[in-house]
Scaffold this active site. Structure first.
Site, PDB file in Angstrom:
ATOM      1  N   LYS A 260       0.842  -1.199   0.000  1.00 59.81           N
ATOM      2  CA  LYS A 260       0.000   0.000   0.000  1.00 59.81           C
ATOM      3  C   LYS A 260       0.879   1.252   0.000  1.00 59.81           C
ATOM      4  O   LYS A 260       2.000   1.201   0.486  1.00 59.81           O
ATOM      5  CB  LYS A 260      -0.853   0.025   1.278  1.00 59.81           C
ATOM      6  CG  LYS A 260      -2.013  -0.945   1.280  1.00 59.81           C
ATOM      7  CD  LYS A 260      -2.846  -0.767   2.548  1.00 59.81           C
ATOM      8  CE  LYS A 260      -3.981  -1.776   2.611  1.00 59.81           C
ATOM      9  NZ  LYS A 260      -4.987  -1.612   1.553  1.00 59.81           N
ATOM     10  N   ARG A 334     -10.403 -11.300   1.800  1.00 57.87           N
ATOM     11  CA  ARG A 334     -11.277 -12.328   1.219  1.00 57.87           C
ATOM     12  C   ARG A 334     -10.629 -13.712   1.307  1.00 57.87           C
ATOM     13  O   ARG A 334     -11.319 -14.718   1.355  1.00 57.87           O
ATOM     14  CB  ARG A 334     -11.634 -11.939  -0.220  1.00 57.87           C
ATOM     15  CG  ARG A 334     -10.464 -11.811  -1.125  1.00 57.87           C
ATOM     16  CD  ARG A 334     -10.790 -11.048  -2.418  1.00 57.87           C
ATOM     17  NE  ARG A 334     -10.847  -9.607  -2.217  1.00 57.87           N
ATOM     18  CZ  ARG A 334     -11.195  -8.730  -3.148  1.00 57.87           C
ATOM     19  NH1 ARG A 334     -11.521  -9.132  -4.363  1.00 57.87           N
ATOM     20  NH2 ARG A 334     -11.228  -7.447  -2.893  1.00 57.87           N
TER      21      ARG A 334
END
Ligand code: BES
Ligand code: ZN
Ligand code: ZN
Length: 482
Positions: A260, A334
């Site tokens: 990130k 996920r």
């Protein structure tokens, strides 16, 4: 801080601040023996969030705080009014606050009592543990004078509020002090405190046996071991249903190799907010005693970078045998949820699954910080959560998962890939579509709390660049109706 309950008629004991509410256009009613200067409250209009602080001439209280509820008095107004009251008590360095309330009856009184205690508890939350010159909160004692329905609701609201601030404390604690093992310790503590709650911890060795390659894949770049926490609550009476809550417990998400940007990366300590919501909920279950069996699963891991970290393009195999191409290591939530959902279907076999996760930045773009996006495979379950959202003011809004989203998650070399195509867009929906492959036929709703978990706007009892404990009040309301 302790909260105690008195009847309407019992005498008000010595207190620093006496709090009275009034609806718009009605004068606040002071208990017998409390006198304020002649016209001190004369101009008080009872408008929503209007306040008047007055010194007492005679009686057991030092000051009186009148708070207006407006004309459409609802639980959220009462929750906010209670938070305004405890904040005012802190400002005036009050140790004891007394509420005298006689405005509602029966079911409404219970609902309002719950909202009041939630507001008191949530409004008093501050994380002071890490300040070297920590100012101690002044407020020690809250006394509520009201009818039995109101007081009963308030007792429940105290449990709910405490669950919420437990979640917030876990969220706000820096990630080096809130690691997967620390979430495990919190889960064990909750189980130790209530005979109805038990906990089982699945470690990495057991994960390997159960084939949880997706969770293990995320964890492999971290020096902190991952865990799957499995909490269970069994009601004393025979349960009507079995509900499984699943919370993303990613204690720090730097993105992994798909790293990130560094700006605001610190906010990724909040990536365990789904897990925090499950723990906060469990901390209140024994006290509230809903008549459903509840399971709480928290896959917990860090998402870090090192030489052993999972790489873009790597293939992992989830607990149901499906292979997944990890095209972006930052879409890790996920992956860890996938194995928890498979475990839910295999081991828990619930009537319904609700997962909560700070899953996608796209959800913050779509619905912002006040509304949680919900999607799944069961309209009734979705409707029930939307209803609970209305009742608790933790708003929930339905989002779609269409066949295109599911199709888009199919992989090239593996069964699935962990990100959607740029041309499909709908980043929150494709994330939900990915999860749908792991729940099978079980009724399921996914709550993407990426926006609502922290950074909400001011509501007196929450707001600002800190955690909200979102999900705890919502889930407890849902479970009380299930
Ligand atoms: N934890 C993040 C989601 C997130 C982002 C929560 C911002 C709160 C605020 C999640 O693991 C993530 O990084 N998701 C990616 C998915 C993408 C790579 C498909 C995202 O949303 O950018
Ligand atoms: Zn991520
Ligand atoms: Zn994440």
């Amino acid at each position: 801080m302790t909260i105690s309950f008195k009847t309407k008629k019992s005498k008000v004991a010595k207190t620093d601040l006496l709090v009275v509410f009034s609806k718009e256009g009605e004068m606040p009613v002071l208990p017998p023996g409390v006198q304020v200067p002649g016209r001190a409250l004369a101009a008080f209009g009872g408008k929503k969030r209007e306040t008047r602080l007055v010194d007492v001439i005679e009686g057991p209280a030092t000051r009186v705080l009148a708070i207006g509820l407006g004309s459409d008095d609802d639980p959220e107004t009462v929750r906010r009014a209670a938070a305004i009251a405890v904040k005012k008590a802190e400002k005036t360095e009050g140790k004891a606050v007394t509420f005298t309330i006689d405005l509602w009856e029966k079911k409404e009184a219970r609902t309002m009592g719950q909202a009041l205690a939630e507001g008191i508890v949530m409004g008093s939350y501050r994380l002071l543990d890490f300040k070297s010159e920590a100012s101690k909160p002044s407020l020690r004692k809250v006394v509520i004078h009201s009818g039995s329905d109101f007081n009963r609701g308030a007792k429940e609201g105290e449990w709910v509020g405490k669950g919420n601030i437990l979640a917030r404390r876990l969220q706000d604690t820096p990630a080096n002090l809130m690691r997967p093992r620390d979430l495990v310790a919190e889960a064990r503590k909750i189980a130790r405190g209530a005979s109805e709650v038990t906990v089982k911890i699945i470690d990495e060795a057991e994960m390997k046996k159960q084939g949880m390659g997706a969770l293990l894949g995320v964890s492999q770049g971290s020096s902190e071991p991952a865990y799957l926490i499995h909490l269970s609550y069994k009601p004393k009476k025979k349960a009507k249903k079995r509900i499984c809550l699943v919370g993303k417990g990613l204690t720090f998400d730097c993105g992994g190799i798909s790293i990130k940007p560094s700006a605001r990366m610190d906010e990724m300590k909040y990536d365990m907010s789904g897990g925090a919501a499950v723990l906060g909920t469990f901390s209140a279950l024994a006290g509230l005693a809903p008549s459903v069996e509840v399971h709480g699963l928290i896959p917990t891991s860090e998402n870090m970078v090192d030489a052993g970290a999972i790489k873009p393009g790597d293939l992992v195999t989830a607990g149901n045998g499906m292979t997944i191409e990890v095209l972006n290591t930052d879409a890790e939530g996920r992956l860890i949820l996938a194995d928890a959902l498979v475990y839910a279907g295999k081991k828990v076999k619930p009537d319904a699954i609700i997962d909560l996760a700070t899953l996608t930045g796209a959800m913050v773009v779509a619905l912002g910080h006040e509304i949680t996006g919900a999607m799944g495979n069961d309209e009734d379950l979705l409707d029930a959560l939307v209803e609970s959202g209305k009742a608790t003011s933790e708003a929930v809004w339905p989002m779609p998962i269409i066949d295109l989203h599911k199709e888009d998650m199919k992989g090239t070399v593996g069964d699935l890939k962990n990100i959607g195509s740029p041309s499909t867009g709908a980043g929150s929906c494709t994330a939900g579509a990915f999860l749908s492959y792991f729940v099978g036929e079980i009724p399921w709703v996914h709550l993407d709390i990426a926006g609502t978990a922290w950074g909400a706007s001011d509501r007196d009892y929450q707001g600002g660049p800190v955690g909200t404990g979102v999900g705890v009040r919502l889930l407890l309301d849902f479970l009380s109706r299930a």
